[in-house]
Design a protein around this motif. Structure first.
Motif, PDB file in Angstrom:
ATOM      1  N   UNK A  21     -68.724 -45.812  22.251  1.00  0.00           N
ATOM      2  CA  UNK A  21     -68.425 -47.038  21.591  1.00  0.00           C
ATOM      3  C   UNK A  21     -69.910 -47.474  21.383  1.00  0.00           C
TER       4      UNK A  21
ATOM      5  N   UNK B 268     -71.259 -45.724  18.393  1.00  0.00           N
ATOM      6  CA  UNK B 268     -70.695 -46.284  17.156  1.00  0.00           C
ATOM      7  C   UNK B 268     -71.268 -47.630  16.994  1.00  0.00           C
TER       8      UNK B 268
ATOM      9  N   UNK C 265     -65.191 -41.799  14.030  1.00  0.00           N
ATOM     10  CA  UNK C 265     -64.441 -41.794  15.168  1.00  0.00           C
ATOM     11  C   UNK C 265     -62.920 -41.480  14.872  1.00  0.00           C
TER      12      UNK C 265
ATOM     13  N   UNK D 205     -60.044 -41.983  17.453  1.00  0.00           N
ATOM     14  CA  UNK D 205     -59.302 -42.544  18.875  1.00  0.00           C
ATOM     15  C   UNK D 205     -58.236 -41.891  19.168  1.00  0.00           C
TER      16      UNK D 205
ATOM     17  N   UNK E  21     -55.089 -42.978  17.351  1.00  0.00           N
ATOM     18  CA  UNK E  21     -55.321 -42.870  16.079  1.00  0.00           C
ATOM     19  C   UNK E  21     -55.421 -44.323  15.495  1.00  0.00           C
TER      20      UNK E  21
ATOM     21  N   UNK F  80     -62.428 -39.342  20.717  1.00  0.00           N
ATOM     22  CA  UNK F  80     -62.319 -40.084  22.041  1.00  0.00           C
ATOM     23  C   UNK F  80     -60.834 -39.626  22.533  1.00  0.00           C
TER      24      UNK F  80
END
Lengths: 265, 354
Positions: free
Chosen positions: B44, B47, B80, B82, B85, B159
């Motif tokens: 995070x 990002x 990114x 996750x 998703x 992630x």
């Protein structure tokens, strides 16, 4: 074993229903009685009266205006409250709920007091030629005041139900905050916002206590119903009340359908 | 490519402290650590999506020598994916994939070529008009990957991308990620606590524990030669022993341990050996014998999928943990309470100072 389980479930829901009966009775019986009391002729006669038509239209117009103002200015606040923690947030949330708690004539008195000629706001309004007492501005102000908490709380809950992760993903894909709000957050919270608008309109269209302090005229439907009741009795006020209920139901059903038709996923 | 210098993030009750990482261009880098160690917070921070309750953050983040520390997420050039998703539920698959295009200066023709290539490559062309709720978990993951890859990011952060999928989809997406890394040459950084996934995908990595990087280097090295007893415990190198050194001889308990030259001349206080590296039935081997051979009694046996986990007690009371294939345990006739000869190669011994 399975049969006894099913029986238990049936008894449980039957119990729930029996305990709900007093509440259902309290809501439906007086309303049902009211709706069926006037004859068809008296209903037709009532709706043909210009005063009734004007009062109903005025009620619709002012309450929808209050809802629209709540949407335009309340949506940013609802989003802010849903997404950010800041000093004084609890105080703001408490203040927002205040109009639900205080007696409604007090709201009317407060609005009139704020716009009195000896206050700065009153002087500014007078200079601008805007009158609160006995005007649409006054009526819409008090209706917004009483309806806003219902909109804000519903819209805030709608924004809170949108996962922050979706907004984060939008930003990682290149969208700025404003773009993310309009492309992701708002479309997902849309139904909640419409529901908030319905709640706000519902509260505003039924308002009487605050309105009568600010403006007896131009006359809204609740004031007209009250006037007919006090001047001519129950029989003459009932048809107008039925029309107000009927139009309100139509409006809310239409708004609900509108918000549902947008859902495709 | 991605260079993190002295990154510290303070949250109420948690601190990500002095993170220094260097991820080279085209690398598949893994950040591994237990739950709550700060892996996702690190992503995070990279990002630019720090949580709202962040108290303070310091340090620098560079992408290809350009400092991006203070840039908003949409200007960092990093993608990114996750674990959940996070497809936009109100948009079709196609709208999801095309979502970010308008914010990037990508040639229209190039976008269409990429769109065709990716949707074909991921086998999702037939799903384009569907809403995310109408497709499977594996398909959603592929759509989310497609959505981020169409923007051609310089670095793609993953992630825990497989943890929410069932085993069948996990294998499918794992293979897809490895192939994509080879084909597209994008730098991948994966955060995971799944060792199988990390060993399959990444060459280099770092271990994060309690908000700090405690070891970084080749993945093989991390798993075989942990730098501390806590890393050893985390990566499953369960045989950790304090050593005694006397007259140039290193001993664990009453028995000497033979180490390779690199380890022998380093300063260390502990050794570690993975349970999978313990060799079974050494008395039946003719050649290729491990340098360290012991005898012990089987004091505990339990099944682990198609392997058997055993505790072997030497005569000096030292317990070794071994994980052997079930067929091997059966064919060697190893049973609870029985005696067994076992060993390990000197090259499989990790050392660290504590």
């Amino acid at each position: 074993m399975a049969i006894s389980k099913t029986r238990n479930t049936t008894f449980f829901f039957l119990g729930l229903f029996i305990f709900s009966l007093p509440v259902l009775f309290l809501i439906f019986f007086p309303l049902g009685k009211l709706m069926t009391a006037p004859s068809l002729t008296s209903l037709v006669q009532a709706i043909m009266e210009k005063d009734v038509q004007a009062a109903l239209l005025r009620s619709l117009f002012t309450s929808l205006s209050a809802a629209l103002i709540s949407v335009v200015f309340g949506t940013p606040l609802a989003y802010l409250l849903a997404r950010r923690s800041f000093t004084g947030k609890k105080l703001i949330e408490g203040l927002i709920d205040l109009p639900i708690m205080i007696p409604h004539p007090v709201i009317g008195i407060a609005i009139l007091g704020l716009a009195a000629r000896d206050t700065a706001l009153g002087k500014l309004l007078e200079w601008m030629g805007i009158q609160i007492m006995g005007s649409y501005v006054g009526i819409i102000s008090v209706l917004t005041f009483v309806g806003l908490p219902f909109f804000l709380n519903t819209a805030k809950a709608a924004f809170e139900s949108v996962p922050i992760r979706l907004e984060q993903v939008s930003m990682t894909l290149g969208a700025g905050q404003l773009s993310t709000f309009f492309r992701v957050t708002l479309p997902l919270a849309w139904r909640g916002i419409v529901l908030g608008m319905v709640m706000c309109t519902a509260r505003a269209i039924s308002e009487f206590g605050a309105v009568i302090v600010v403006a007896y005229h131009p006359m809204l439907a609740p004031v007209l119903i009250y006037e007919r009741f006090t001047a001519y009795g129950l029989k003459y006020s009932q048809p107008v009340a039925v029309w107000l209920i009927f139009i309100s139901v139509l409006l809310f059903v239409a708004m609900r359908l509108l918000s549902r038709s947008a859902r495709q996923w | 490519m991605l260079n993190i210098k002295g990154l510290s993030v303070k949250l109420p009750g948690f601190v990500l402290y002095d993170i220094n990482l260097q991820v080279d261009t085209g690398e598949f880098f893994a950040i591994i650590g237990p739950t709550g160690s700060g892996k996702s917070l690190l992503l995070e921070a990279v990002m630019g999506l720090l949580p709202g309750n962040t108290i303070s953050s310091t340090g620098q983040i560079f992408l290809k020598d350009r400092e991006i520390t203070h840039l908003p997420p949409h200007k960092r050039g990093i993608g990114i994916l996750y674990q959940d998703v996070a497809l936009f539920p109100h948009m079709t698959v196609e709208e999801n994939i095309r979502y970010g295009i308008r914010y990037h200066r990508i040639d229209k023709q190039r976008v269409e070529e990429l769109f065709s290539f990716l949707t074909d490559r991921f086998g999702i062309r037939h799903l384009l008009k569907r809403y995310p709720v109408r497709i499977s978990g594996g398909e959603r993951q592929r759509v989310a990957l497609c959505r981020v890859l169409i923007l051609n990011p310089k670095v793609l952060l993953l992630d825990e991308p497989l943890s929410a999928l069932d085993p069948l989809f996990q294998q499918e997406i794992r293979q897809l990620l490895r192939q994509l890394h080879k084909e597209l040459g994008i730098t991948f950084v994966i955060v995971s606590h799944n060792f199988e996934e990390v060993m399959y995908l990444a060459k280099k990595g770092a271990v994060i524990q309690k908000g700090q990087i405690v070891q970084q280097g080749q993945i093989e090295e991390i798993f075989n030669r942990p730098a501390s007893s806590s890393v050893a415990r985390f990566v499953g190198a369960t045989n950790v022993f304090k050593v005694h050194k006397k007259d140039g001889c290193t001993k664990v308990g009453a028995f000497p341990i033979i180490l390779d030259d690199k380890a022998k001349y380093s300063s260390f206080t502990h050794i570690s050996i993975r349970p999978e590296r313990i060799v079974a039935g050494v008395d039946r081997l003719n050649d290729g014998l491990p340098e360290n051979i012991f005898e012990g009694n089987v004091v505990e046996m339990s099944r682990q999928s198609f392997n058997v986990s055993l505790r072997l007690e030497r005569s000096d009371g030292i317990l070794f943990h071994a994980i052997w294939p079930e067929y091997l345990v059966r064919s060697l006739g190893i049973g609870l309470g029985g005696s067994v000869k076992f060993g390990f190669f000197k090259g499989d011994v990790g050392t660290f100072k504590e």
